[in-house]
Design an enzyme around this catalytic site. Structure first.
Site, PDB file in Angstrom:
ATOM      1  CE1 TYR A 170      -3.141  -2.947   0.238  1.00 13.01           C
ATOM      2  CE2 TYR A 170      -3.392  -2.586   2.589  1.00 13.01           C
ATOM      3  CZ  TYR A 170      -3.709  -3.293   1.454  1.00 13.01           C
ATOM      4  OH  TYR A 170      -4.607  -4.334   1.523  1.00 13.01           O
TER       5      TYR A 170
HETATM    6  C1  FAD Z   1      -7.990  -3.370  -5.594  1.00  9.10           C
HETATM    7  C2  FAD Z   1      -6.754  -3.845  -4.893  1.00  9.10           C
HETATM    8  C3  FAD Z   1      -6.823  -4.938  -4.058  1.00  9.10           C
HETATM    9  C4  FAD Z   1      -5.695  -5.388  -3.398  1.00  9.10           C
HETATM   10  N1  FAD Z   1      -5.778  -6.468  -2.565  1.00  9.10           N
HETATM   11  C5  FAD Z   1      -4.685  -6.908  -1.930  1.00  9.10           C
HETATM   12  C6  FAD Z   1      -4.748  -8.029  -1.055  1.00  9.10           C
HETATM   13  O1  FAD Z   1      -5.792  -8.647  -0.874  1.00  9.10           O
HETATM   14  N2  FAD Z   1      -3.612  -8.415  -0.447  1.00  9.10           N
HETATM   15  C7  FAD Z   1      -2.422  -7.777  -0.627  1.00  9.10           C
HETATM   16  O2  FAD Z   1      -1.424  -8.179  -0.056  1.00  9.10           O
HETATM   17  N3  FAD Z   1      -2.342  -6.697  -1.429  1.00  9.10           N
HETATM   18  C8  FAD Z   1      -3.444  -6.253  -2.072  1.00  9.10           C
HETATM   19  N4  FAD Z   1      -3.343  -5.166  -2.892  1.00  9.10           N
HETATM   20  C9  FAD Z   1      -2.060  -4.485  -3.032  1.00  9.10           C
HETATM   21  C10 FAD Z   1      -1.227  -5.174  -4.094  1.00  9.10           C
HETATM   22  O3  FAD Z   1      -0.591  -6.301  -3.534  1.00  9.10           O
HETATM   23  C11 FAD Z   1      -0.167  -4.219  -4.634  1.00  9.10           C
HETATM   24  O4  FAD Z   1      -0.788  -3.105  -5.216  1.00  9.10           O
HETATM   25  C12 FAD Z   1       0.746  -4.913  -5.640  1.00  9.10           C
HETATM   26  O5  FAD Z   1       1.937  -4.168  -5.761  1.00  9.10           O
HETATM   27  C13 FAD Z   1       0.100  -5.041  -6.989  1.00  9.10           C
HETATM   28  O6  FAD Z   1       0.877  -5.827  -7.841  1.00  9.10           O
HETATM   29  P1  FAD Z   1       0.733  -5.653  -9.422  1.00  9.10           P
HETATM   30  O7  FAD Z   1       1.611  -6.669 -10.063  1.00  9.10           O
HETATM   31  O8  FAD Z   1      -0.700  -5.632  -9.774  1.00  9.10           O
HETATM   32  O9  FAD Z   1       1.273  -4.196  -9.578  1.00  9.10           O
HETATM   33  P2  FAD Z   1       2.355  -3.473 -10.493  1.00  9.10           P
HETATM   34  O10 FAD Z   1       1.893  -2.063 -10.506  1.00  9.10           O
HETATM   35  O11 FAD Z   1       2.548  -4.156 -11.775  1.00  9.10           O
HETATM   36  O12 FAD Z   1       3.676  -3.624  -9.644  1.00  9.10           O
HETATM   37  C14 FAD Z   1       3.792  -3.226  -8.288  1.00  9.10           C
HETATM   38  C15 FAD Z   1       5.256  -3.099  -7.904  1.00  9.10           C
HETATM   39  O13 FAD Z   1       5.937  -4.315  -8.181  1.00  9.10           O
HETATM   40  C16 FAD Z   1       6.962  -4.095  -9.165  1.00  9.10           C
HETATM   41  N5  FAD Z   1       6.954  -5.204 -10.117  1.00  9.10           N
HETATM   42  C17 FAD Z   1       5.890  -5.648 -10.827  1.00  9.10           C
HETATM   43  N6  FAD Z   1       6.269  -6.657 -11.610  1.00  9.10           N
HETATM   44  C18 FAD Z   1       7.581  -6.842 -11.411  1.00  9.10           C
HETATM   45  C19 FAD Z   1       8.531  -7.753 -11.962  1.00  9.10           C
HETATM   46  N7  FAD Z   1       8.180  -8.664 -12.880  1.00  9.10           N
HETATM   47  N8  FAD Z   1       9.811  -7.667 -11.548  1.00  9.10           N
HETATM   48  C20 FAD Z   1      10.182  -6.737 -10.637  1.00  9.10           C
HETATM   49  N9  FAD Z   1       9.312  -5.857 -10.070  1.00  9.10           N
HETATM   50  C21 FAD Z   1       8.032  -5.921 -10.465  1.00  9.10           C
HETATM   51  C22 FAD Z   1       6.574  -2.812  -9.839  1.00  9.10           C
HETATM   52  O14 FAD Z   1       7.674  -2.193 -10.458  1.00  9.10           O
HETATM   53  C23 FAD Z   1       6.004  -2.032  -8.695  1.00  9.10           C
HETATM   54  O15 FAD Z   1       7.056  -1.535  -7.895  1.00  9.10           O
HETATM   55  C24 FAD Z   1      -4.464  -4.711  -3.568  1.00  9.10           C
HETATM   56  C25 FAD Z   1      -4.402  -3.629  -4.421  1.00  9.10           C
HETATM   57  C26 FAD Z   1      -5.525  -3.188  -5.079  1.00  9.10           C
HETATM   58  C27 FAD Z   1      -5.415  -2.004  -5.963  1.00  9.10           C
END
Ligand code: FAD
Ligand code: NAG
Ligand code: NAG
Ligand code: NAG
Ligand code: NAG
Ligand code: NAG
Ligand code: NAG
Ligand code: NAG
Ligand code: NAG
Ligand code: NAG
Ligand code: NAG
Ligand code: NAG
Ligand code: NAG
Length: 546
Positions: free
Chosen positions: A482
């Site tokens: 978050y």
């Molecule tokens: C609606 C909603 C519900 C959520 N529910 C939960 C929940 O139930 N439990 C929980 O723990 N969290 C929850 N989250 C938070 C979520 O875990 C984080 O927002 C997480 O970072 C999202 O991952 P992403 O791959 O979708 O995001 P991205 O925006 O793709 O990446 C997030 C971060 O990880 C890095 N990253 C992504 N892919 C890679 C890669 N391949 N190699 C290196 N770095 C990388 C990115 O650069 C960035 O720093 C929720 C978020 C939202 C918006």
């Protein structure tokens, strides 16, 4: 006259020659993307051209927006990528890392695109970057016998859950509740969900990982060593490299589980429910997840002239039958007035879909909807988090209600997520995510980013200030997943100001921050993988205030 004329001609010639000489160079400087693309073509035998997008390609914007999951960043306030690459092979990822360094471009890596501050696809710095979008590397393969899954970095939770479901109705991966969230981003910050009290965090259930490091090499757990493997499980992968894939440990769940979802307002004595909830929910059997979602609503039973009230939604998933869940909650938390008829038995995959709010988006959702990366509506939000270790007093809770009643109905959601269970058995240093043993619950708070956003920002900051005396302190903790830029930002260039970095670094990771800095120093000493809240490497200059 002649001389003058000659000299003019001469200087024009010099000018022309310099222009001819410098043009390609200065173009490359204005548009570092071009040299980068040439490097990519060279290194990949042109295989990469059909997955490389510059702002001139008509698909650049649709690809950029497809995984832009927080509409707060769907505007031109931030720098967007010079180039987007959506690699289809691991060797293309290696080429992107090498060519970006050669051409002085930074990298942002995106998997699910849910980053709370949009950092996976946009930059607050005016420094050009490449967006490495992992969407094409998202294969999920499950071995039900071995109880493992191998997932490409680009897979969403929904995709992971779907392929596990197809392989077995009694296996699960302990991760989050929103199907379009990327598994990789979630694991990279720890990652919790309804199974956390029984099986820990997503990052606790990682068996192996493949990454591309700063030198463009592919490493796995064995070749990277345990320090980097530790850092990648919750310590912000984007500070260390590019994740290609994970090998995950799957856990057992019953064929059917019990769930309920009940609503209570202030007028229904919500305060007398939340007070015991704070300590009771974390002490329930490990198989019970009982969270509470808190929001401001309009109600015709409100005691206020403006009809506003605060509503609590108690949501539960139990790894067992409905009769048992009813008995447990009726005995432990009679204040919430649960009825047997509130509780139902559903299959695990149904619980997953209901937990992900599918019924709000489709009357008759099917498991295949888990594969739809845009099934859930994206909500523009600004969010913050806290951890509570001692129950908030009745006075404190009443003050919280007053804060929530300041905003319009629907503008805010606060969630209390109880810990306890197996989470008490993890020492702080098990993975970089530190807040487990002894934590009562985590607080998530968000405001809807519509209307007067200046006012919204002021309000969420005031809520955060309000909670200060009631939550963890010294340092005040926050959940990296978050992420919140109010906690501080790295400087854009030069050695990182360590005092700034440790402000947010210790909030997210507490004492684990120093170990993350040590790992970073070893694997990326020149700080190529750098962003607003990336882990800094040690450097003699980092204590300076530049
Ligand atoms: C609606 C909603 C519900 C959520 N529910 C939960 C929940 O139930 N439990 C929980 O723990 N969290 C929850 N989250 C938070 C979520 O875990 C984080 O927002 C997480 O970072 C999202 O991952 P992403 O791959 O979708 O995001 P991205 O925006 O793709 O990446 C997030 C971060 O990880 C890095 N990253 C992504 N892919 C890679 C890669 N391949 N190699 C290196 N770095 C990388 C990115 O650069 C960035 O720093 C929720 C978020 C939202 C918006
Ligand atoms: C590019 O092609 C050459 C010659 O066919 C081959 O030797 C090389 O391995 C190829 N490189 C990549 C990255 O595919
Ligand atoms: C983007 O445009 C360039 C130049 O026209 C082209 O070579 C490339 O193939 C295009 N990319 C895609 C994905 O179509
Ligand atoms: C790009 O082209 C290669 C063949 O050169 C093909 O295998 C691949 O599927 C294409 N990728 C996309 C995303 O079109
Ligand atoms: C971004 O905004 C544009 C219009 O400004 C809109 O058409 C598009 O759907 C939005 N995309 C996302 C992902 O929010
Ligand atoms: C992709 O996953 C499927 C099963 O979901 C599997 O059969 C296939 O072998 C995997 N492909 C690769 C390239 O790993
Ligand atoms: C699945 O795991 C079992 C047990 O570890 C192993 O014997 C089998 O070869 C694996 N199957 C595949 C397809 O890898
Ligand atoms: C709320 O609590 C009061 C005092 O304990 C009680 O009199 C009242 O009936 C309760 N209201 C509801 C709706 O349960
Ligand atoms: C209040 O609203 C509920 C549903 O929202 C409705 O069933 C009920 O009749 C309403 N009561 C009054 C007094 O308007
Ligand atoms: C509150 O609700 C009542 C009845 O439901 C309605 O008559 C009144 O106009 C509402 N007040 C406001 C401020 O919305
Ligand atoms: C529910 O709790 C009440 C007392 O609060 C008790 O009388 C009743 O037997 C309980 N029901 C079950 C099924 O445990
Ligand atoms: C959890 O905290 C308690 C109380 O501070 C302590 O006794 C126990 O050793 C801790 N457990 C772990 C696994 O750190
Ligand atoms: C938005 O809110 C701010 C702060 O509360 C206020 O100063 C400003 O006047 C508001 N703007 C509009 C357009 O209402």
């Amino acid at each position: 006259m002649k001389e003058t004329s000659f000299s003019i001609t001469y200087s024009s010639l010099v000018f022309l020659v310099s222009v001819l000489l410098l043009l390609p160079l200065s173009t490359a400087e204005d548009y570092p993307g071009q040299a980068f693309i040439e490097c990519l073509i060279f290194r990949t035998n042109a295989s990469v051209t059909n997955v490389t997008y510059t702002p001139n390609n008509a698909s650049y914007e649709p690809i950029y927006e497809f995984s832009l999951r927080n509409p707060r960043f769907n505007n031109s306030d931030r720098l967007k990528p010079q180039v987007i690459v959506t690699p289809v092979s691991e060797s293309q990822v290696q080429a992107v890392v090498r060519c970006a360094q050669q051409n002085h471009l930074r990298i942002r890596t995106r998997s699910g695109g849910h980053d709370f501050e949009g950092l996976s696809y946009s930059s607050t710095y005016d420094i050009p970057f490449v967006l490495l979008d992992m969407i094409n590397l998202r294969n999920v393969s499950v071995n039900a016998t071995a109880r493992t899954a191998t997932i490409g970095a680009g897979a969403t939770l929904g995709e992971v859950y779907y392929w596990i479901y197809r392989a077995s109705g009694t296996l699960a991966f302990p991760a989050g509740v929103w199907s379009t969230v990327g598994a990789t981003g979630l694991i990279c910050g720890g990652g919790y969900g309804v199974l956390r009290r029984k099986y820990g965090f997503a990052a606790d259930n990682v068996l192996n990982v493949r990454i591309v490091d700063v030198y463009g090499n592919i490493l796995d757990r064995e070749s990277m060593g345990e320090d980097l493997f530790w850092a990648l499980r919750g310590g912000s992968c984007s500070s260390f490299g590019v994740v290609l894939s994970w090998e995950l440990n799957l856990v057992e769940v019953p064929q059917t589980v019990a769930i309920f979802n009940i609503f209570r307002t202030l007028e229904q004595n919500a305060t007398q429910m939340i007070l015991p909830f704070q300590t009771v929910a974390r002490n329930l059997p490990y198989e019970v997840d009982l969270r509470v979602r808190i929001s401001t609503i309009l109600s015709n039973t409100s005691a206020r002239p403006d009809n506003k009230t605060v509503q609590l939604t108690f949501t539960s998933v139990y790894l067992g039958p409905a009769d048992e869940l009813y008995r447990i909650v009726n005995t432990s938390l009679p204040e919430i007035g649960l009825l047997r008829s509130d509780v139902q038995d559903v299959t695990w995959i149904q619980a997953v879909m209901i937990g992900s709010f599918f019924p709000l988006f489709d009357e008759a959702p099917t498991p295949e909807d888990l594969l739809d990366r845009t099934f859930l509506a994206d909500i523009p939000t600004k969010a913050k988090s806290d951890f509570v270790r001692a129950p908030i007093s009745e006075q404190g809770i009443n003050g919280l209600w007053d804060k929530l009643l300041e905003v319009e109905p629907g503008d805010t959601t606060v969630i209390f997520t109880p810990y306890g269970g197996v989470l008490d058995e993890y020492p702080e240093s098990a993975i970089p995510f530190p807040n487990r043993n002894g934590t009562l619950y985590m607080v998530y708070m968000r405001v809807l980013w519509v209307g007067n956003t200046t006012q919204k920002l002021e309000w969420i900051r005031s809520l955060y200030e309000y909670l200060r005396p009631y939550v963890s302190s010294n340092p005040r903790r926050a959940y990296y997943n978050y992420n919140d830029l109010d906690l501080g930002l790295n400087n854009a260039i030069g050695p990182i100001n360590y005092f700034n970095a440790s402000r947010w670094g210790r909030s997210y990771f507490n004492n684990n921050f120093m170990r993350l800095v040590a790992v970073k120093t070893q694997v990326d000493p020149l700080n190529f993988f750098r962003h607003e809240q990336s882990i800094p490497p040690f450097s003699l200059a980092m204590f300076s205030d530049m």
